[in-house]
Design an enzyme around this catalytic site. Structure first.
Site, mmCIF file in Angstrom:
data_model
loop_
_atom_site.group_PDB
_atom_site.id
_atom_site.type_symbol
_atom_site.label_atom_id
_atom_site.label_comp_id
_atom_site.label_asym_id
_atom_site.label_seq_id
_atom_site.Cartn_x
_atom_site.Cartn_y
_atom_site.Cartn_z
ATOM 1 N N LYS A 11 48.030 29.816 36.968
ATOM 2 C CA LYS A 11 49.273 30.433 36.474
ATOM 3 C C LYS A 11 49.997 29.456 35.539
ATOM 4 O O LYS A 11 49.347 28.658 34.868
ATOM 5 C CB LYS A 11 50.150 30.886 37.636
ATOM 6 C CG LYS A 11 49.363 31.668 38.684
ATOM 7 C CD LYS A 11 50.241 32.419 39.634
ATOM 8 C CE LYS A 11 49.389 32.980 40.748
ATOM 9 N NZ LYS A 11 50.013 34.060 41.456
ATOM 10 N N HIS A 93 46.159 41.055 35.422
ATOM 11 C CA HIS A 93 46.739 40.457 36.635
ATOM 12 C C HIS A 93 48.052 41.163 36.932
ATOM 13 O O HIS A 93 48.787 41.555 36.022
ATOM 14 C CB HIS A 93 46.963 38.955 36.399
ATOM 15 C CG HIS A 93 47.330 38.223 37.656
ATOM 16 N ND1 HIS A 93 48.600 38.275 38.191
ATOM 17 C CD2 HIS A 93 46.597 37.447 38.485
ATOM 18 C CE1 HIS A 93 48.622 37.542 39.296
ATOM 19 N NE2 HIS A 93 47.417 37.037 39.502
ATOM 20 N N GLU A 95 50.842 40.135 37.751
ATOM 21 C CA GLU A 95 52.033 39.530 37.122
ATOM 22 C C GLU A 95 52.135 39.951 35.660
ATOM 23 O O GLU A 95 53.239 40.114 35.126
ATOM 24 C CB GLU A 95 51.980 37.996 37.284
ATOM 25 C CG GLU A 95 52.271 37.592 38.726
ATOM 26 C CD GLU A 95 51.619 36.298 39.188
ATOM 27 O OE1 GLU A 95 51.202 35.481 38.350
ATOM 28 O OE2 GLU A 95 51.519 36.112 40.422
ATOM 29 N N GLY A 171 50.543 35.388 46.394
ATOM 30 C CA GLY A 171 51.586 34.371 46.483
ATOM 31 C C GLY A 171 52.531 34.545 47.656
ATOM 32 O O GLY A 171 53.579 33.910 47.723
ATOM 33 N N SER A 210 46.500 35.214 48.443
ATOM 34 C CA SER A 210 46.731 34.214 49.485
ATOM 35 C C SER A 210 45.441 33.755 50.175
ATOM 36 O O SER A 210 45.423 33.517 51.384
ATOM 37 C CB SER A 210 47.749 34.718 50.512
ATOM 38 O OG SER A 210 48.995 34.966 49.880
HETATM 39 C C1 PEP Z 1 46.521 35.149 41.938
HETATM 40 O O1 PEP Z 1 47.390 34.649 41.259
HETATM 41 O O2 PEP Z 1 45.639 35.813 41.395
HETATM 42 C C2 PEP Z 1 46.552 34.933 43.388
HETATM 43 C C3 PEP Z 1 45.671 35.562 44.116
HETATM 44 O O3 PEP Z 1 47.506 34.086 43.862
HETATM 45 P P1 PEP Z 1 47.591 33.503 45.376
HETATM 46 O O4 PEP Z 1 46.230 33.008 45.734
HETATM 47 O O5 PEP Z 1 48.605 32.410 45.280
HETATM 48 O O6 PEP Z 1 48.022 34.630 46.229
#
Ligand code: PEP
Length: 248
Positions: A11, A93, A95, A171, A210
């Site tokens: 990120k 993604h 985000e 996240g 996560s």
């Molecule tokens: C991601 O950003 O694609 C993601 C899965 O983040 P995290 O592993 O922190 O949940």
């Protein structure tokens, strides 16, 4: 056998020194039969490619423009990414979808453009918490896949990667259970199989949300989970190496 794949999504984190340190940590610590890809922020892609030259770790980008060149201030084209040595591009993604307004149509255009540029798209799909609570998971994931299948054609998935990332697990520390994840991974594969069984069997479907050193092995042990897309835990070389080892 499908290849196992673990992708690190940094990120908007790290600086020049941190990139060098984290990648050195990856090179030292990762010992996995899985294909490993590091996706640092765009300004550090060149540095990452230089440092990883001659290693088994590939470099990927977190986003790309669907446009070839021209008056698109702030955007990065796929030919630029290719020029820098990137092999993979994360697309759609959550985000990008929720914070930057990317629609299914944009994601589909980026997917097509990525393949045309000779890079491998990593297509992210997944439902929000509210959508899961409303039993809309299947419809949402199917719709996100349909947008790309309709634009690119099923054959395009022969060179693609899919990442199932439930938005509520990204996240948050709230991981999908292996059974919850497997259920959606199977849905993804069945959806592709309805158009082409061979491609459905070949395409790697990664889980993201996560993933950490403690839960990776169980998740990656499910029959339709072929590795992970890892955010937070990929910023720690030892934790990421343990996740990669779990994908062996
Ligand atoms: C991601 O950003 O694609 C993601 C899965 O983040 P995290 O592993 O922190 O949940």
């Amino acid at each position: 056998m499908r290849c196992k794949l673990v992708i690190a999504n940094w990120k908007m984190n790290a600086d020049k020194a941190a990139v060098a340190k984290l990648l050195a940590g990856y090179v030292d610590a990762i010992n996995s039969t899985a294909k490993v890809v590091a996706c640092p922020p765009a300004p550090y892609l060149f540095q990452a490619q230089q440092q990883l030259e001659g290693t088994a770790i590939a470099v990927g980008a977190q986003n790309a423009s669907q446009f070839e060149s021209g008056a698109y201030t702030g955007e990065v084209s796929l030919s630029m990414l290719k020029d820098l040595g990137c092999q993979y591009v994360i697309l759609g993604h959550s985000e990008r979808r929720s914070l930057f307004g990317e629609q299914d149509k944009d994601v589909a255009e980026k997917f097509v453009a990525t393949l045309q540029a000779g890079l491998i798209p990593v297509l992210c799909v997944g439902e929000t918490r509210e959508q899961r609570q409303e039993n809309e998971t299947d419809a949402v994931v199917s719709g996100q896949l349909d947008a790309v299948i309709n634009a690119a054609g099923i054959d395009a998935f022969a060179e693609a990667v899919i990442a199932y990332e439930p938005v509520w697990a990204i996240g948050t520390g709230d991981t999908a259970t292996p059974e919850q994840a497997q259920q959606v991974h199977k849905l993804v594969r069945d959806k592709l199989a309805a158009s082409n069984v061979d491609i459905a069997q070949r395409v790697p479907v990664l889980y993201g949300g996560s993933v950490n050193a403690g839960n990776a092995e169980e998740l990656f042990g499910m029959p339709d989970i072929d590795g992970g897309l890892v955010g937070g835990a990929s910023l720690d070389a030892a934790a990421f190496a343990a996740i990669c080892a779990a994908a062996n």
